[in-house]
Write a protein that holds these residues in place. Structure first.
Motif, PDB file in Angstrom:
ATOM      1  N   GLU A  90     -19.483 -11.744  22.056  1.00 44.41           N
ATOM      2  CA  GLU A  90     -18.781 -10.854  22.970  1.00 44.41           C
ATOM      3  C   GLU A  90     -17.721 -11.708  23.655  1.00 44.41           C
ATOM      4  OE1 GLU A  90     -19.627  -8.400  27.115  1.00 44.41           O
ATOM      5  OE2 GLU A  90     -21.324  -9.005  25.854  1.00 44.41           O
ATOM      6  N   VAL A  91     -16.444 -11.448  23.371  1.00 42.15           N
ATOM      7  CA  VAL A  91     -15.387 -12.405  23.706  1.00 42.15           C
ATOM      8  C   VAL A  91     -14.406 -11.856  24.738  1.00 42.15           C
ATOM      9  CG1 VAL A  91     -13.563 -13.886  22.784  1.00 42.15           C
ATOM     10  CG2 VAL A  91     -15.536 -13.329  21.355  1.00 42.15           C
ATOM     11  N   ASP A  92     -14.170 -12.681  25.765  1.00 41.92           N
ATOM     12  CA  ASP A  92     -13.032 -12.513  26.652  1.00 41.92           C
ATOM     13  C   ASP A  92     -12.073 -13.652  26.350  1.00 41.92           C
ATOM     14  OD1 ASP A  92     -13.539 -10.289  28.696  1.00 41.92           O
ATOM     15  OD2 ASP A  92     -15.406 -11.428  28.810  1.00 41.92           O
ATOM     16  N   ALA A  93     -10.767 -13.380  26.423  1.00 46.20           N
ATOM     17  CA  ALA A  93      -9.759 -14.400  26.137  1.00 46.20           C
ATOM     18  C   ALA A  93      -8.638 -14.263  27.150  1.00 46.20           C
ATOM     19  CB  ALA A  93      -9.223 -14.253  24.717  1.00 46.20           C
ATOM     20  N   VAL A  94      -8.156 -15.396  27.664  1.00 43.87           N
ATOM     21  CA  VAL A  94      -7.143 -15.366  28.714  1.00 43.87           C
ATOM     22  C   VAL A  94      -5.986 -16.292  28.361  1.00 43.87           C
ATOM     23  CG1 VAL A  94      -8.348 -17.144  30.056  1.00 43.87           C
ATOM     24  CG2 VAL A  94      -6.737 -15.630  31.210  1.00 43.87           C
ATOM     25  N   ASP A  95      -4.771 -15.845  28.663  1.00 41.92           N
ATOM     26  CA  ASP A  95      -3.584 -16.669  28.460  1.00 41.92           C
ATOM     27  C   ASP A  95      -2.526 -16.253  29.469  1.00 41.92           C
ATOM     28  OD1 ASP A  95      -2.609 -18.606  25.963  1.00 41.92           O
ATOM     29  OD2 ASP A  95      -0.949 -17.658  27.036  1.00 41.92           O
ATOM     30  N   LEU A  96      -1.686 -17.221  29.871  1.00 39.30           N
ATOM     31  CA  LEU A  96      -0.607 -16.950  30.817  1.00 39.30           C
ATOM     32  C   LEU A  96       0.483 -16.070  30.231  1.00 39.30           C
ATOM     33  CD1 LEU A  96      -0.010 -20.533  32.281  1.00 39.30           C
ATOM     34  CD2 LEU A  96      -0.869 -18.568  33.553  1.00 39.30           C
ATOM     35  N   SER A  97       0.687 -16.154  28.928  1.00 32.20           N
ATOM     36  CA  SER A  97       1.870 -15.567  28.295  1.00 32.20           C
ATOM     37  C   SER A  97       1.628 -14.141  27.799  1.00 32.20           C
ATOM     38  CB  SER A  97       2.293 -16.442  27.109  1.00 32.20           C
ATOM     39  OG  SER A  97       3.210 -15.763  26.288  1.00 32.20           O
ATOM     40  N   PRO A  98       2.351 -13.147  28.320  1.00 32.14           N
ATOM     41  CA  PRO A  98       2.259 -11.798  27.768  1.00 32.14           C
ATOM     42  C   PRO A  98       2.621 -11.745  26.285  1.00 32.14           C
ATOM     43  CG  PRO A  98       3.371 -11.745  29.894  1.00 32.14           C
ATOM     44  CD  PRO A  98       3.236 -13.195  29.511  1.00 32.14           C
ATOM     45  N   THR A  99       3.572 -12.571  25.868  1.00 38.28           N
ATOM     46  CA  THR A  99       3.969 -12.596  24.457  1.00 38.28           C
ATOM     47  C   THR A  99       2.827 -13.075  23.578  1.00 38.28           C
ATOM     48  OG1 THR A  99       6.279 -12.980  25.054  1.00 38.28           O
ATOM     49  CG2 THR A  99       5.623 -13.572  22.813  1.00 38.28           C
ATOM     50  N   ALA A 100       2.130 -14.117  24.010  1.00 32.37           N
ATOM     51  CA  ALA A 100       0.990 -14.619  23.242  1.00 32.37           C
ATOM     52  C   ALA A 100      -0.131 -13.587  23.192  1.00 32.37           C
ATOM     53  CB  ALA A 100       0.479 -15.926  23.857  1.00 32.37           C
ATOM     54  N   VAL A 101      -0.403 -12.953  24.320  1.00 31.80           N
ATOM     55  CA  VAL A 101      -1.478 -11.963  24.368  1.00 31.80           C
ATOM     56  C   VAL A 101      -1.151 -10.770  23.478  1.00 31.80           C
ATOM     57  CG1 VAL A 101      -2.668 -10.312  25.869  1.00 31.80           C
ATOM     58  CG2 VAL A 101      -2.344 -12.682  26.622  1.00 31.80           C
ATOM     59  N   ALA A 102       0.100 -10.327  23.477  1.00 31.18           N
ATOM     60  CA  ALA A 102       0.493  -9.207  22.612  1.00 31.18           C
ATOM     61  C   ALA A 102       0.299  -9.562  21.143  1.00 31.18           C
ATOM     62  CB  ALA A 102       1.946  -8.828  22.880  1.00 31.18           C
ATOM     63  N   TRP A 103       0.668 -10.786  20.778  1.00 26.78           N
ATOM     64  CA  TRP A 103       0.468 -11.251  19.397  1.00 26.78           C
ATOM     65  C   TRP A 103      -1.025 -11.301  19.072  1.00 26.78           C
ATOM     66  CZ3 TRP A 103       2.644 -16.627  17.436  1.00 26.78           C
ATOM     67  CH2 TRP A 103       2.506 -16.708  16.039  1.00 26.78           C
ATOM     68  N   ALA A 104      -1.810 -11.811  19.986  1.00 29.01           N
ATOM     69  CA  ALA A 104      -3.265 -11.894  19.777  1.00 29.01           C
ATOM     70  C   ALA A 104      -3.871 -10.501  19.613  1.00 29.01           C
ATOM     71  CB  ALA A 104      -3.911 -12.629  20.945  1.00 29.01           C
ATOM     72  N   GLU A 105      -3.413  -9.560  20.397  1.00 28.03           N
ATOM     73  CA  GLU A 105      -3.936  -8.197  20.287  1.00 28.03           C
ATOM     74  C   GLU A 105      -3.588  -7.594  18.927  1.00 28.03           C
ATOM     75  OE1 GLU A 105      -3.999  -6.804  24.971  1.00 28.03           O
ATOM     76  OE2 GLU A 105      -2.156  -6.563  23.787  1.00 28.03           O
ATOM     77  N   GLU A 106      -2.375  -7.854  18.428  1.00 29.23           N
ATOM     78  CA  GLU A 106      -1.995  -7.378  17.095  1.00 29.23           C
ATOM     79  C   GLU A 106      -2.922  -7.961  16.036  1.00 29.23           C
ATOM     80  OE1 GLU A 106       2.092  -7.967  16.051  1.00 29.23           O
ATOM     81  OE2 GLU A 106       2.795  -7.381  18.049  1.00 29.23           O
TER      82      GLU A 106
END
Length: 243
Positions: A90-106
């Protein structure tokens, strides 16, 4: 008002401000820098590859880690978070960058995985701890020395007793700056990131039990895992109370 220091947070903020804005890679102010970094997905950046760290894969295959609740610190495009989710974490993941998070979500959608992503500063984000695993692939070496205090405090709040900290960081003699801690404040910058020796990691995490500490094993480009020779890998376990 000229007297601005009253709390530990005030001291941390003061020390943060000793660094030039372009040196900032760790606070919310760094989001724009990381957004630019992640904007061109075709850049030849080794860890842009959609595959997990070899040390994480190895720890899981050998049973050093078992599925539970996991937090991926500085998750970037999500490669380690997705791997953990695929194995039942069960994973939570955090990053400062909205661009990185959007890529990760894709990537997560494409993989059919489930990860809860959080965009922001891990030190201040309202994360639903505690976790059985906190995994850090390249966050520690971008922190200025005083923020190790914040890092250890985060672990104290977020990592369950008996849980594990896994990390990769720049290895002294291979990548990163080996200047003494004091010099970073004199220079006002981090010179691209701090290098660590095995002994320094053991000292920083001396309240934890060392499970494994070794250089990352280099992986061929076609290998299913990511591995470069300039990183150091570590796995520590938080002791149980009264253990």
């Amino acid at each position: 008002m000229k007297r601005t220091i009253r709390t530990t947070d005030d001291v941390m903020d003061l020390l943060d401000r000793l660094f030039a804005p372009e040196a900032d890679r760790w606070t919310g102010n760094a989001a724009t820098w990381w957004d630019h970094f992640y904007a061109d997905r075709a850049k030849p950046v080794p860890f842009f590859a959609s595959k997990p760290d070899e040390n994480l894969v190895s720890s899981l295959e050998r049973g050093l880690l078992t599925p539970g609740r996991a937090l991926d610190l500085g998750c970037g495009p999500g490669r380690n978070a997705i791997h953990l989710a695929s194995l039942g974490f069960e994973v939570d993941a955090v990053d400062l960058s909205p661009t990185a998070v959007a890529w990760a979500e894709e990537r997560t959608r494409e993989a059919g995985a489930e990860v809860r992503f959080h965009c922001g500063d891990a030190f201040t984000a309202a994360l639903p701890g505690r976790y059985d695993l906190v995994y850090d692939s390249g966050c520690l070496h971008h922190l200025p020395p005083h923020r190790r205090v914040s890092y250890l405090d985060l672990l104290d709040r977020m990592l369950a007793p008996g849980g594990h900290l896994g990390l990769t960081c720049f290895a002294a003699g291979a990548m990163g700056s080996e200047l003494p801690d004091d010099d970073f404040y004199r220079d006002g910058r981090l010179h691209g990131g701090l290098a660590y020796t095995p002994g320094e990691l053991r000292w920083i995490f001396s309240g934890y039990t060392e499970v494994e500490l070794r250089p990352m094993v280099e992986q061929a480009p076609e290998a299913p895992a990511f591995g470069v020779p300039f990183l150091l890998t570590a796995l520590f376990r938080r002791p149980l109370p009264n253990a």
